[in-house]
Design an enzyme around this catalytic site. Structure first.
Site, mmCIF file in Angstrom:
data_model
loop_
_atom_site.group_PDB
_atom_site.id
_atom_site.type_symbol
_atom_site.label_atom_id
_atom_site.label_comp_id
_atom_site.label_asym_id
_atom_site.label_seq_id
_atom_site.Cartn_x
_atom_site.Cartn_y
_atom_site.Cartn_z
ATOM 1 C CG HIS A 167 -0.208 0.415 2.498
ATOM 2 N ND1 HIS A 167 -0.167 1.714 2.962
ATOM 3 C CD2 HIS A 167 0.513 -0.321 3.385
ATOM 4 C CE1 HIS A 167 0.528 1.753 4.079
ATOM 5 N NE2 HIS A 167 0.957 0.543 4.370
ATOM 6 C CB CYS A 168 1.313 4.277 -1.592
ATOM 7 S SG CYS A 168 0.086 4.203 -2.925
ATOM 8 C CG ASN A 169 -2.458 8.738 1.045
ATOM 9 O OD1 ASN A 169 -2.606 8.651 2.252
ATOM 10 N ND2 ASN A 169 -3.204 9.529 0.298
#
Length: 203
Positions: free
Chosen positions: A143-145
């Site tokens: 994941h990132c944001n």
């Protein structure tokens, strides 16, 4: 010719130069060197934290490969959801996962969602972590944001390393998570990454 005259003459021959500087905030400045004087001017005043802004919760988990999933940072706030999808490893790109219990193996890699961010070191660390999870029969959630650019770029890079072309990897991922949209700089670097791997492993 005096020393002062020689310096002034040499100074007149100096070419002007211009450099664009992008701050993590998203603001872009132009630095111009002319006649030995540097001036700085604001080109673009964008209030951006260096990533795609996550405007609403997204708890969808996109299954990419048997050992690989991706999504937004919202998913890692729900550990029951991670367990439901049999996640054992969490790879956080640019946004650290906070408060996960010890049963999850985690890795945080710093990376801004900016075209000039060097993606290759991020890919190398990410691929090693994903391969490790696969070797121990685990499953990684990347994941990132917002699960749009940075994490998508890591997944595409991994698929390229596994033998897909950039185009195939991008389309394959897009079918499984429609919102993915790496920034232009990452796309360019991923294409170069594909070309580099082809040179290293010619068919």
């Amino acid at each position: 010719m005096s020393l002062l005259e020689a310096i002034l003459q040499k100074k007149q021959r100096l070419r002007s130069s211009e450099t664009l500087v992008t701050l993590p905030s998203g603001q872009i400045y132009r630095e111009t060197l002319l006649d030995g004087i540097t001036t700085v001017s604001l080109v673009q005043n964008v209030s951006s934290p260096g990533y795609v802004v996550d405007t609403k919760p997204d708890f969808s988990v996109s299954h990419i490969l048997t050992h690989l999933c991706m999504g937004s940072q919202d998913v890692v706030q729900d550990q029951a959801l991670l367990l439901q999808h049999k996640i054992t490893h969490v790879l956080s790109i640019g946004v650290p996962a906070v408060g996960l219990v010890a049963e999850f193996e985690t890795l945080f890699i710093e990376a801004l969602d900016l075209p000039e961010t060097d993606l290759i070191p991020v890919l190398e660390k990410s691929i090693a972590f994903i391969d490790h999870a696969r070797d121990v029969q685990g499953r990684v959630f990347v994941h990132c944001n917002a699960g749009v650019s940075r994490s998508a770029s890591v997944i595409i890079g991994y698929l390229i390393k596994e033998g897909m072309s950039f185009i195939h990897a991008y389309q394959y991922l897009k079918e499984r998570r429609k919102v993915v949209n790496p920034n232009e700089g990452f796309i360019s670097q991923l294409k170069k990454y594909e070309a580099t791997l082809k040179k290293q492993n010619p068919i």
